[in-house]
Design an enzyme around this catalytic site. Structure first.
Site, PDB file in Angstrom:
ATOM      1  N   ALA A 165      -4.091   2.213  -1.018  1.00 33.00           N
ATOM      2  CA  ALA A 165      -2.772   2.634  -0.899  1.00 33.00           C
ATOM      3  C   ALA A 165      -1.650   1.767  -1.118  1.00 33.00           C
ATOM      4  CB  ALA A 165      -2.528   3.198   0.516  1.00 33.00           C
ATOM      5  N   PRO A 166      -0.518   2.070  -1.089  1.00 26.32           N
ATOM      6  CA  PRO A 166       0.561   0.998  -1.675  1.00 26.32           C
ATOM      7  C   PRO A 166       1.364   0.658  -0.363  1.00 26.32           C
ATOM      8  CG  PRO A 166       1.324   3.289  -2.253  1.00 26.32           C
ATOM      9  CD  PRO A 166      -0.018   3.245  -1.540  1.00 26.32           C
ATOM     10  N   TRP A 167       2.647  -0.147  -0.741  1.00 21.06           N
ATOM     11  CA  TRP A 167       3.183  -0.915   0.325  1.00 21.06           C
ATOM     12  C   TRP A 167       4.587  -0.157   0.580  1.00 21.06           C
ATOM     13  CZ3 TRP A 167       7.612  -1.484  -2.322  1.00 21.06           C
ATOM     14  CH2 TRP A 167       7.687  -1.756  -3.608  1.00 21.06           C
ATOM     15  N   LYS A 191      -8.054   0.703   1.547  1.00 24.59           N
ATOM     16  CA  LYS A 191      -7.435  -0.635   1.380  1.00 24.59           C
ATOM     17  C   LYS A 191      -5.851  -0.432   1.262  1.00 24.59           C
ATOM     18  CE  LYS A 191      -6.277  -3.270  -1.942  1.00 24.59           C
ATOM     19  NZ  LYS A 191      -5.198  -3.983  -1.263  1.00 24.59           N
ATOM     20  N   PRO A 192      -5.401  -0.915   2.305  1.00 24.76           N
ATOM     21  CA  PRO A 192      -3.783  -0.883   2.205  1.00 24.76           C
ATOM     22  C   PRO A 192      -3.447  -2.057   1.613  1.00 24.76           C
ATOM     23  CG  PRO A 192      -4.383  -1.878   4.302  1.00 24.76           C
ATOM     24  CD  PRO A 192      -5.658  -1.614   3.625  1.00 24.76           C
ATOM     25  N   ALA A 193      -2.008  -2.147   1.193  1.00 25.20           N
ATOM     26  CA  ALA A 193      -1.340  -3.395   0.628  1.00 25.20           C
ATOM     27  C   ALA A 193      -1.475  -4.371   1.535  1.00 25.20           C
ATOM     28  CB  ALA A 193       0.067  -3.034   0.223  1.00 25.20           C
ATOM     29  N   GLU A 194      -1.772  -5.551   0.894  1.00 25.32           N
ATOM     30  CA  GLU A 194      -2.145  -6.796   2.023  1.00 25.32           C
ATOM     31  C   GLU A 194      -0.829  -7.206   2.563  1.00 25.32           C
ATOM     32  OE1 GLU A 194      -2.379  -8.398  -2.486  1.00 25.32           O
ATOM     33  OE2 GLU A 194      -2.745  -6.666  -1.537  1.00 25.32           O
ATOM     34  N   SER A 245       1.181   1.990  -9.221  1.00 28.61           N
ATOM     35  CA  SER A 245       1.794   2.017 -10.495  1.00 28.61           C
ATOM     36  C   SER A 245       0.819   2.377 -11.468  1.00 28.61           C
ATOM     37  CB  SER A 245       2.308   0.350 -10.670  1.00 28.61           C
ATOM     38  OG  SER A 245       1.042  -0.432 -11.003  1.00 28.61           O
ATOM     39  N   GLU A 266      -2.615   8.981  -8.029  1.00 21.27           N
ATOM     40  CA  GLU A 266      -0.825   9.417  -8.004  1.00 21.27           C
ATOM     41  C   GLU A 266      -0.175   7.843  -8.370  1.00 21.27           C
ATOM     42  OE1 GLU A 266       2.528   9.029  -6.926  1.00 21.27           O
ATOM     43  OE2 GLU A 266       2.073   9.425  -4.801  1.00 21.27           O
ATOM     44  N   CYS A 300       8.168   6.730  -5.217  1.00 21.48           N
ATOM     45  CA  CYS A 300       8.012   7.256  -6.733  1.00 21.48           C
ATOM     46  C   CYS A 300       8.514   8.246  -7.022  1.00 21.48           C
ATOM     47  CB  CYS A 300       6.581   7.199  -7.039  1.00 21.48           C
ATOM     48  SG  CYS A 300       5.669   8.265  -5.673  1.00 21.48           S
ATOM     49  N   GLU A 399      10.204   2.477 -14.710  1.00 19.32           N
ATOM     50  CA  GLU A 399      10.277   2.565 -13.250  1.00 19.32           C
ATOM     51  C   GLU A 399      10.536   1.277 -12.568  1.00 19.32           C
ATOM     52  OE1 GLU A 399       7.745   4.682  -9.465  1.00 19.32           O
ATOM     53  OE2 GLU A 399       6.402   3.163 -11.014  1.00 19.32           O
TER      54      GLU A 399
END
Length: 511
Positions: A165-167, A191-194, A245, A266, A300, A399
């Protein structure tokens, strides 16, 4: 505008809440074992608010093993049992809404009014939706399609799902990944963004508090190159769901397809905002500012390219710039703040680079700079409007992921729709017109997974989210998401009780 507000010393007690570590494996928080530390930074102040040890590949292995061990029991639960558990989870989330809102604002820089009124309520609603949807995992009804057999279709869970998943929306993206997966009977390692793990960890804790068995939901917080790639390529992971991305999505696809996994992507977007000459200009201007600046433009589906039919173009530019200049930048925790910082100084500098390069070929109408004064230490960037850019320029095609809107004119309806489709992406778009036929044509011909008419951004749990082309494939939210998270099995019963069937002669013997 600038709103310094009042800085609260303890916005969310991240160090205390996650002193046990930033991994959630088998129902408990634990430390990572990579030997490398990562800081969570408050982007509004630049201060470190939490430091933890990143996950190693061994931690990923442990999380996958926990998910694999939990899978038979969870997959064997009845739809009603999974539904009840998700209803309990929705209640836990509602009871802890303020904690989630503050944690999300701290790690992302979102104004509290956004996390309180959008991120957190949307996540609770998603949970309630999937609590109901868990009871609707039905296949096709039985039928005698061959005449001699009864056929029906089963939907079955896939197994262990690995999600990345993104931040930009850490809480909502965690929910979009976790909820359909577990509603369908899968187990998951996320796994989330660190740089933004806090609300994913809170969500996993809430899962346990709701009585969902240990190992059904696991969190590994590590880098994409180490923890992420190991998760994507893990032999015991049956499916990968990735949001991020397009370039990283290509790398995820390379790794996942090497082990023949189910894949859901996505990816990026560059949403067009098409304003026809009969549109309500006031509505379009307000919609453009809101649609471009939500989450400081780190969305996005944000409005990034406004195509305005020439009779309205100049007035649209002037009025949009004026409205942008009223937006109040400030402390996300202060009353009256409209817009917070970007997620990091690195992201702010990336956005600034796009705008600075565009000055060589376009006009920056308003914004285009980081504020000073009380906000100088944060990752703030002023709302920015750019005009007179060529269609093939970087700022139109790439983007940006920041509070930047580019406005371009068009003449005919054909040209407006063609320009809207003239990028590699196809995630979201909007069309603005009072003419139902014009609007309907735009919804048919614009190539995007979502097309709004006379609005831009709203999402609802009952409807799918996902893109076309370089924006990826597969759907989040809605019952359509179960297409990603279930196996389809055809079951066929013989109804004749005849040992020697007529079709056998095509293999051996005569009629």
């Amino acid at each position: 505008m600038h709103n310094p507000g009042t800085t609260t010393p303890e916005r969310f007690p991240a160090r205390h809440r996650f002193a046990a570590g930033a991994q959630y494996i088998g129902g408990r928080l634990t430390q990572g074992t990579s030997g490398r530390e990562q800081a969570v930074v408050d982007p509004a102040t630049g201060r470190e608010v939490y430091v933890y040890e990143l996950a190693s590949t061994a931690d990923v292995d442990a999380a996958v093993a926990a998910a694999r061990a939990a899978f038979p029991g969870w997959a064997g639960a009845t739809p009603g049992e999974r539904s009840d558990a998700l209803h309990r989870l929705a209640a836990v989330l509602a009871g802890r809404a303020e904690e989630f809102a503050r944690a999300e604002s701290l790690q992302c820089g979102k104004p509290l009014k956004l996390t309180r009124e959008f991120d957190v309520p949307g996540t609770i609603d998603n949970t309630a939706f999937f609590a109901g949807a868990a009871r609707q995992l039905q296949g096709q009804s039985a039928g005698e399609y061959s005449g001699d057999h009864t056929s029906y279709v089963r939907r079955e869970p896939i197994g262990v799902v690995g999600s990345v998943a993104p931040w930009n929306y850490p809480l909502q993206m965690a929910a979009w990944k976790i909820l359909p997966a577990i509603a369908a009977g899968n187990t998951i390692v996320l796994k989330p963004a660190e740089i933004t793990p806090l609300t994913s960890l809170l969500f996993a804790e809430a899962v346990t508090e709701a009585g969902i068995p240990d190992g059904v939901v696991n969190i590994v917080t590590g880098t994409g190159r180490e923890a992420g790639e190991h998760l994507v390529g893990h032999p015991d992971v049956a499916m990968i769901s990735f949001t991020g991305s397009t370039p990283v999505g290509r790398r995820v696809a390379e790794i996942a397809t090497a082990t023949v996994k189910r894949l859901h992507l996505e990816l990026g977007g560059k949403a067009p905002f098409v304003v026809f000459d009969d549109a309500d200009l006031d509505a379009a201007v307000h919609g453009a500012v809101a649609g471009a600046l939500i989450n400081t433009g780190q969305d996005c589906t944000a409005a990034t390219r406004a195509y305005v039919q020439r009779p309205l173009h100049d007035e649209f530019v002037a009025r949009t710039a004026t409205l942008m200049e009223t937006v109040r930048l400030g402390d996300p925790f202060a009353a009256g703040t409209d817009l917070g910082p970007l997620v990091s100084r690195l992201q702010r500098d990336r956005v600034a680079g796009f705008v600075d390069r565009a000055r060589a070929y376009a006009r920056v109408v308003t914004g285009g700079e980081a504020p000073g004064g009380d906000l100088a230490d944060g990752a703030f960037y002023r709302p920015t409007l750019v005009a007179d850019a060529p269609q093939d320029s970087e700022i139109v095609q790439s983007e940006i992921f920041g509070p930047v809107l580019v406005v371009l004119p068009f003449d005919s309806d054909d040209e407006g729709i063609a320009l809207a489709n003239d990028t590699p992406y196809g995630l979201a778009a909007s069309a603005w017109s009072r003419d139902v036929y014009r609007a309907n044509r735009a919804t048919r011909e614009i190539k995007a997974g979502c097309v709004w008419v006379n609005d831009h951004i709203p999402i609802i749990s009952e409807m799918p989210h996902g893109g076309y082309r370089a924006s990826g494939f597969g759907k989040d939210m809605s019952a359509y998401s179960f297409e990603e998270y279930t196996q389809i099995k055809h079951v066929m019963f013989d109804n004749t009780a005849v040992a020697r069937k007529d079709w056998h002669r095509t293999v051996f013997g005569d009629r």
